[in-house]
Scaffold this active site. Structure first.
Site, PDB file in Angstrom:
ATOM      1  N   ASP A 102       4.226   0.405  -4.829  1.00  0.00           N
ATOM      2  CA  ASP A 102       3.132   1.259  -3.865  1.00  0.00           C
ATOM      3  C   ASP A 102       2.549   2.502  -4.628  1.00  0.00           C
ATOM      4  O   ASP A 102       3.277   3.090  -5.554  1.00  0.00           O
ATOM      5  CB  ASP A 102       3.770   1.336  -2.751  1.00  0.00           C
ATOM      6  CG  ASP A 102       4.343   0.324  -1.802  1.00  0.00           C
ATOM      7  OD1 ASP A 102       3.718  -0.737  -2.278  1.00  0.00           O
ATOM      8  OD2 ASP A 102       4.950   0.341  -1.199  1.00  0.00           O
TER       9      ASP A 102
HETATM   10  N1  URA Z   1       9.238  -1.925  -1.767  1.00  0.00           N
HETATM   11  C1  URA Z   1       8.219  -1.211  -0.977  1.00  0.00           C
HETATM   12  O1  URA Z   1       8.088  -0.977   0.023  1.00  0.00           O
HETATM   13  N2  URA Z   1       7.300  -0.523  -2.040  1.00  0.00           N
HETATM   14  C2  URA Z   1       7.627  -0.741  -3.298  1.00  0.00           C
HETATM   15  O2  URA Z   1       6.478  -0.037  -3.842  1.00  0.00           O
HETATM   16  C3  URA Z   1       8.766  -1.612  -4.045  1.00  0.00           C
HETATM   17  C4  URA Z   1       9.298  -2.446  -3.013  1.00  0.00           C
END
Ligand code: URA
Length: 234
Positions: A102
């Site tokens: 993310d």
């Molecule tokens: N899980 C999440 O919520 N975000 C990420 O970036 C990776 C795994």
């Protein structure tokens, strides 16, 4: 036949400027004779740098320590992407991130132009474990660990596979091990336990472990050993 500085830069080991300097320092030989100028054209098979033949690699594998605030994408009209953190000679190679972190997540991101490897690493059948360090807004407890071990059901009814939750310190930090990759998976798993993720950093993906000497935003090429272990083909 191609310009020597371009050939050297295409290996990803040197920038164009460094390649020019190598030629000027007399460290580049063409058929055993020092190259006259960076613009001189040569057959890559005839080049040597510091006495070693050029390794022309089929695919490129880059480990990036992704900082927060950058998109795991190859391009975006408005926002900075992970590709923007790489120098032009690597950006030109058609690299893409293998899986996403993310925008507000950080840590290990593999970038490659080896589509087969990316497919294998992301395929649910391959069971490539991913390990994350997380910090939460409240301490987690043994019940949360048990729920993760059984497989959490997300707010929208999605069932997750069993996952590892190893609590650290006072419980507001943990290592999470996932065997799959759903959208915002960890944040949603933690939300299903009534808590929120404040920090999320990927530490490893299969055998590939984040090189902690890389500062946020820094990258390096994978070593030959790392490439072989993850099943790449350089
Ligand atoms: N899980 C999440 O919520 N975000 C990420 O970036 C990776 C795994």
């Amino acid at each position: 036949m191609e310009r020597i500085d371009k050939l050297l830069a295409s290996t990803g080991r040197w920038s164009r400027r460094e390649a020019k300097a190598l030629v000027q320092e007399g460290r580049v030989l063409v058929d055993g004779v020092p190259a006259a100028a960076p613009e001189q054209k040569a057959d890559p098979a005839c080049l040597q740098v510091d006495g070693e033949r050029l390794e022309l690699q089929k695919y490129t594998y880059v480990m990036l320590n992704k900082p927060e605030g950058v998109l795991s994408a190859t391009e975006d009209a408005r926002q900075k992407t992970v590709l923007d953190l790489l120098p032009p000679e690597l950006r030109r190679r058609g690299l893409f991130p293998v899986g996403r972190l993310d925008k507000d997540s950080e840590g290990l991101l593999l970038l490659t132009n080896d589509g087969d490897l990316a497919h294998r690493l992301l395929s649910p059948k391959m069971h490539v474990d991913k390990v994350y360090y997380i910090r939460t807004d409240r301490p987690l407890a043994a019940e949360d660990q048990e729920a993760f071990a059984k497989g959490v059901v997300l707010a929208d009814g999605t069932a997750c596979r069993p996952a590892g939750l190893e609590l650290l310190g006072r419980g507001d930090e943990a290592f999470v091990t996932l065997h799959e990759g759903k959208f915002h998976q960890i944040k949603r798993m933690i939300a299903s336990r009534g808590a929120a993720v404040c920090r999320l950093k990927r530490l490893s993906m299969g055998t590939l472990v984040l090189d902690e000497t890389l500062e946020k935003g820094e990258y390096r090429l994978l070593t030959q050993e790392e490439v072989s272990k993850i099943g790449g083909n350089r």
